[in-house]
Scaffold this motif. Structure first.
Motif, mmCIF file in Angstrom:
data_model
loop_
_atom_site.group_PDB
_atom_site.id
_atom_site.type_symbol
_atom_site.label_atom_id
_atom_site.label_comp_id
_atom_site.label_asym_id
_atom_site.label_seq_id
_atom_site.Cartn_x
_atom_site.Cartn_y
_atom_site.Cartn_z
ATOM 1 N N ASP A 113 0.856 -1.176 0.000
ATOM 2 C CA ASP A 113 0.000 0.000 0.000
ATOM 3 C C ASP A 113 0.892 1.226 0.000
ATOM 4 N N VAL A 114 0.382 2.332 -0.546
ATOM 5 C CA VAL A 114 1.171 3.569 -0.594
ATOM 6 C C VAL A 114 0.961 4.410 0.666
ATOM 7 N N VAL A 115 0.064 3.945 1.553
ATOM 8 C CA VAL A 115 -0.180 4.664 2.814
ATOM 9 C C VAL A 115 0.557 3.932 3.941
ATOM 10 N N PRO A 116 1.677 4.492 4.414
ATOM 11 C CA PRO A 116 2.493 3.801 5.434
ATOM 12 C C PRO A 116 1.721 3.464 6.709
ATOM 13 N N GLU A 117 0.790 4.353 7.110
ATOM 14 C CA GLU A 117 0.028 4.112 8.353
ATOM 15 C C GLU A 117 -0.804 2.833 8.243
ATOM 16 N N LYS A 118 -1.346 2.586 7.063
ATOM 17 C CA LYS A 118 -2.153 1.392 6.838
ATOM 18 C C LYS A 118 -1.285 0.142 6.959
ATOM 19 N N ILE A 119 -0.083 0.231 6.402
ATOM 20 C CA ILE A 119 0.858 -0.899 6.464
ATOM 21 C C ILE A 119 1.248 -1.201 7.916
ATOM 22 N N GLU A 120 1.493 -0.152 8.688
ATOM 23 C CA GLU A 120 1.859 -0.350 10.098
ATOM 24 C C GLU A 120 0.722 -1.019 10.870
ATOM 25 N N THR A 121 -0.501 -0.622 10.597
ATOM 26 C CA THR A 121 -1.669 -1.236 11.247
ATOM 27 C C THR A 121 -1.740 -2.723 10.907
ATOM 28 N N LEU A 122 -1.584 -3.050 9.632
ATOM 29 C CA LEU A 122 -1.667 -4.447 9.187
ATOM 30 C C LEU A 122 -0.531 -5.284 9.762
ATOM 31 N N ARG A 123 0.645 -4.703 9.899
ATOM 32 C CA ARG A 123 1.788 -5.436 10.469
ATOM 33 C C ARG A 123 1.551 -5.817 11.924
ATOM 34 N N ARG A 124 0.647 -5.088 12.584
ATOM 35 C CA ARG A 124 0.279 -5.432 13.968
ATOM 36 C C ARG A 124 -0.817 -6.494 13.996
ATOM 37 N N GLY A 125 -1.248 -6.922 12.805
ATOM 38 C CA GLY A 125 -2.321 -7.913 12.737
ATOM 39 C C GLY A 125 -3.687 -7.310 12.934
ATOM 40 N N GLU A 126 -3.812 -6.012 12.605
ATOM 41 C CA GLU A 126 -5.094 -5.316 12.762
ATOM 42 C C GLU A 126 -5.574 -4.851 11.399
ATOM 43 N N ALA A 127 -6.856 -5.055 11.112
ATOM 44 C CA ALA A 127 -7.437 -4.591 9.854
ATOM 45 C C ALA A 127 -7.646 -3.082 9.922
#
Length: 447
Positions: A32-46
């Motif tokens: 994804d081009v939105v880093p915040e979204k990637i960080e959320t997903l890396r925590r296992g959160e949708a």
């Protein structure tokens, strides 16, 4: 060697698809081009509410305790190109501002960003809902920009996810449609979907235009069915009939079926409204606009339902202005089991009443944060009980199970007047009436 899969775009569609592909046993890299979204997903959160998705992510996201480690996320296009054999494009295709047509800028950007990094054989698979003809154009762009040339192939594989059931629909789809131009592309997609195919999910192999049209045709049919029963509700209002009984009776006909025949305030969300409008716009470009003129009326009936609900509320309050009246709204999302408030009929009705002077208080089990962002001037409560406290009328506008299970006796103790308007024809009318409420639903003036 096992296929490696990438998913470009990690919103509602992409996050679900990436997690489901990992569940099916593939190594998956999401971009994804939105880093915040990637960080959320890396925590296992949708990045959004979808039942079962958080659990699926936690089961597979690398670095989390007890996970399979098969699912990772990045913002790096070169990493994605080097990693994947099959690249799924799952980005948004919103309606263009000020017109009906579809905004293809995100899909175009995904293809033009990925292609220059494809140095070897790769299959790029579009899942986004696009105007018919887009795949043909994008296939040419892909071949021109990719160093691999013709070995960078395109396929189209539309999604048919229902919000609230997206995980189930991805793992156990009721059909899989693939638009392909080579045996290799078909073979790769059969491998990707081997598990659901083995379980009995039908596979429809077709050309690009048909694959693109399937999604818009399906959504147009569903929209037509919803607006049809809402049109019947208008006639029932005028004639003194009961649209719920009418729907029950015609629904026993197998050719018609019972689904999507519940009259109410209409459809919304990020798909149906914009998809039927984009379909009309594209048909016009193709010179086939007369074939879809009926969709303009479908859209019109749908939008009219919202205004009709506002007028029903006004009538319930005595027919005068809303000024100074307290109105409780149960529901903010466009449908239950979602936090999506895009083009939500419930929030639209709440907003219209508020703009006409009503004191509106909203409660929704999952959509409060998103609703506040769209309509910060509305009042919000932490529970249904708090929302209805002191209300002159209660509007039920999203059919959450929590609302169907409310105790009308308990709510009756805190309202100013026991008047409930069921905008979804989903509450147990008799139960509310027994508790002393005046119950009214659209298309059921005598029920």
């Amino acid at each position: 060697m096992a296929l490696k899969i990438t998913v470009i775009g990690t919103g509602y569609l992409g996050a679900t698809h990436a997690a489901a592909m990992a569940e099916l046993g593939f190594e998956v890299l999401g971009l994804d081009v939105v880093p915040e979204k990637i960080e959320t997903l890396r925590r296992g959160e949708a990045p959004l509410y979808e039942p079962g998705l958080d659990e699926l992510l936690r089961r597979h996201v690398a670095g989390l305790e007890g996970s399979s480690g098969r699912l990772r996320f990045t913002t790096d296009w070169a990493e994605v190109a080097a990693f994947g054999d099959v690249h799924f494009v799952c980005v948004n295709t919103p309606q263009k501002h000020g017109e009906y047509a579809c905004d293809m800028s995100y899909v175009d950007a995904a293809i033009t960003s990925l292609a220059p990094h494809l140095t070897g054989p790769a299959l790029v698979v579009g899942k986004s809902t696009v105007p018919v003809g887009s795949a043909d154009r994008l296939a040419r762009v892909l071949a021109e920009l990719a160093p691999a040339g013709q070995d960078a192939e395109l396929a189209w594989n539309p999604e048919f996810l229902r919000e609230g059931y997206a995980v189930e629909d991805t793992l156990h789809p009721d059909r899989i449609v693939i638009g392909v131009r080579s045996e290799r592309a078909e073979k790769l997609l059969r491998e990707v979907y081997a598990t659901p195919i083995a379980e009995g999910s039908p596979l429809v192999v077709t050309d690009f235009p048909t694959a693109e049209l399937v999604k818009t045709a399906a959504n147009s049919f569903l929209a037509t069915k919803i607006s049809f029963i809402n049109a019947m509700a208008e006639v029932c209002e005028a004639a003194g009939g009961d649209v719920a009984k009418l729907a029950e009776a015609i629904g026993y006909d197998d050719r018609i079926g019972r689904k999507f025949l519940r009259a109410g305030i209409g459809f919304g969300g990020g798909c149906l409204p914009k998809d039927i409008r984009a379909f009309m716009a594209r048909a016009g470009e193709l010179g086939a606009d007369q074939a879809l003129t009926f969709l303009r009326e479908i859209d019109s009936i749908n939008m009219r339902q919202r205004a009709r609900m506002v007028e029903l509320a006004r009538h319930a309050l005595g027919g005068g202005p809303f000024l100074g009246k307290r109105v409780a709204v149960l529901g903010a999302t466009f449908k239950p089991d979602s936090d999506d408030v895009r083009d939500s009929p419930a929030l639209n009705v709440a907003g219209q009443i508020h703009l006409q002077g009503g004191q509106v208080t909203v409660y929704d089990p999952k959509g409060m944060e998103n609703a506040r962002r769209v309509f910060p001037t509305l009042g919000y409560a932490d529970s249904a009980l708090e929302a209805v406290r002191g209300a002159d009328v209660v509007l039920h506008l999203t059919e959450w199970r929590e609302f169907r299970e409310l105790d009308p006796e308990e709510l009756g103790e805190v309202v100013a007047a026991r008047v409930v308007l069921d905008g979804r024809n989903a509450l147990d009318a008799e139960r509310w009436r027994r508790a002393g409420w005046t119950y009214r639903a659209m298309g059921r003036p005598t029920a």
